[in-house]
Enzyme design. Structure first.
Site, short mmCIF file in Angstrom:
data_model
loop_
_atom_site.label_atom_id
_atom_site.label_comp_id
_atom_site.label_asym_id
_atom_site.label_seq_id
_atom_site.Cartn_x
_atom_site.Cartn_y
_atom_site.Cartn_z
N ASP A 7 40.60 35.25 38.43
CA ASP A 7 40.20 36.84 38.18
C ASP A 7 38.89 37.18 36.88
O ASP A 7 39.22 36.57 35.72
CB ASP A 7 40.92 37.37 37.61
CG ASP A 7 40.43 39.00 38.04
OD1 ASP A 7 40.08 39.77 37.58
OD2 ASP A 7 42.04 39.89 38.66
N SER A 34 36.09 41.31 39.87
CA SER A 34 36.91 40.80 40.53
C SER A 34 37.16 42.49 41.96
O SER A 34 35.91 42.00 42.80
CB SER A 34 38.69 41.82 39.80
OG SER A 34 39.79 41.62 40.65
#
Length: 285
Positions: free
Chosen positions: A161, A39
């Site tokens: 993500d 991320s």
């Protein structure tokens, strides 16, 4: 270059702590042979491999409102995204805060960016050393938070993500065979994730009903994250890994106050400065 693996946790703007840590290490010219970014940690990873101290900080802590990447409510409804992802992963690297693609592509450091495959619900560990647009797309996918940003297709595969499937890839790091592993977390000591509430579970099911495996990853994320934290704490206690985490209250994941973000960045920088000798002793033992 140290033969070691660096793991960089995500956390959106909490990643500014990590940028402080890495900026100090880059000033000391300390680089590890392997890096895994998740991320927001993927953005830090790219700037670490491209050897650009200060770049992640500049991207996260803005002084010019025209470069603000966080949308207001009306824009969020229109764009179906809380952040201007085109600005972050196109305008920034190519214009506003130029990314050194040449140095990144030439680097001998192995870098993996974690994304979640929405079809399988599992983590994929990707990199790119030739195509600028694909590299930015991989990082964009890794940073695309569920519900808040759109799904990103990488090579035709819908991705989100990386933290949904492997928030802190300690098991992945162990597969490299490096005896030394450095973990940079963005949450405070003892942090554990809460289970998804029933209300949010309904929202996720409605949003991602076409991706049952992704839903499974989202619903079980807290379980796997908390198990990973227990594993990391055990390895840390045994002296097998080096861990650095914030010792002050972590900022929120979409913090926009420049003063607060600067303080969190400086905390990361100063904490790494204080712990640098301990890190060197660990790496050289």
């Amino acid at each position: 270059m140290q033969k070691a693996t660096m793991i960089l946790e995500g956390g959106a703007t909490r990643g500014v702590f990590t940028s402080g840590v890495l900026d100090y290490l880059m000033e000391q010219e300390l680089y590890t042979s392997h890096v895994i970014g998740v991320s927001a940690g993927s953005c830090n990873a790219l700037d670490y491999v491209s050897r650009q101290p200060g770049r992640t900080k500049d991207c996260m802590i803005l002084t010019d409102k025209k470069d603000d990447y966080v949308y207001g409510f009306r824009k969020f409804i229109k764009e179906k995204s809380i952040m201007n992802m085109d600005m972050i992963f196109d305008t920034y690297p190519n214009e506003t805060f130029p990314f050194d693609f040449e140095t990144y592509f030439r680097s001998e450091m192995k870098c993996e960016i974690v994304v979640t495959n929405c079809l399988t619900g599992k983590a994929e560990y990707l990199d790119e050393r030739q195509d600028k647009a694909r590299l930015m797309k991989i990082s964009r996918a890794s940073c695309s938070m569920p519900l808040l940003t759109p799904i990103v297709r990488v090579d035709g595969i819908p991705c989100l993500d990386g933290g949904l499937s492997d928030s802190v890839p300690i098991e992945r790091a162990m597969t490299y065979g490096n005896r030394k592993i450095v973990v940079i977390l963005t949450r405070n000591p003892g942090y554990r994730k809460k289970r998804v509430s029933k209300g949010m579970a309904r929202v996720y099911r409605e949003a991602y009903r076409s991706y049952p495996n992704l839903l499974r990853a989202i619903m079980t994320r807290s379980l796997y994250y908390n198990r990973t934290m227990e594993q990391i704490e055990g390895l840390e206690e045994e002296g097998r890994i080096f861990v650095l985490r914030p010792q002050v209250k972590a900022v929120s994941r979409l913090e926009r106050n420049a003063e607060i973000l600067t303080g969190f960045y400086e905390h990361g920088y100063n904490l790494m400065a204080r712990e640098y000798d301990r890190l060197i002793k660990y790496l050289e033992a």
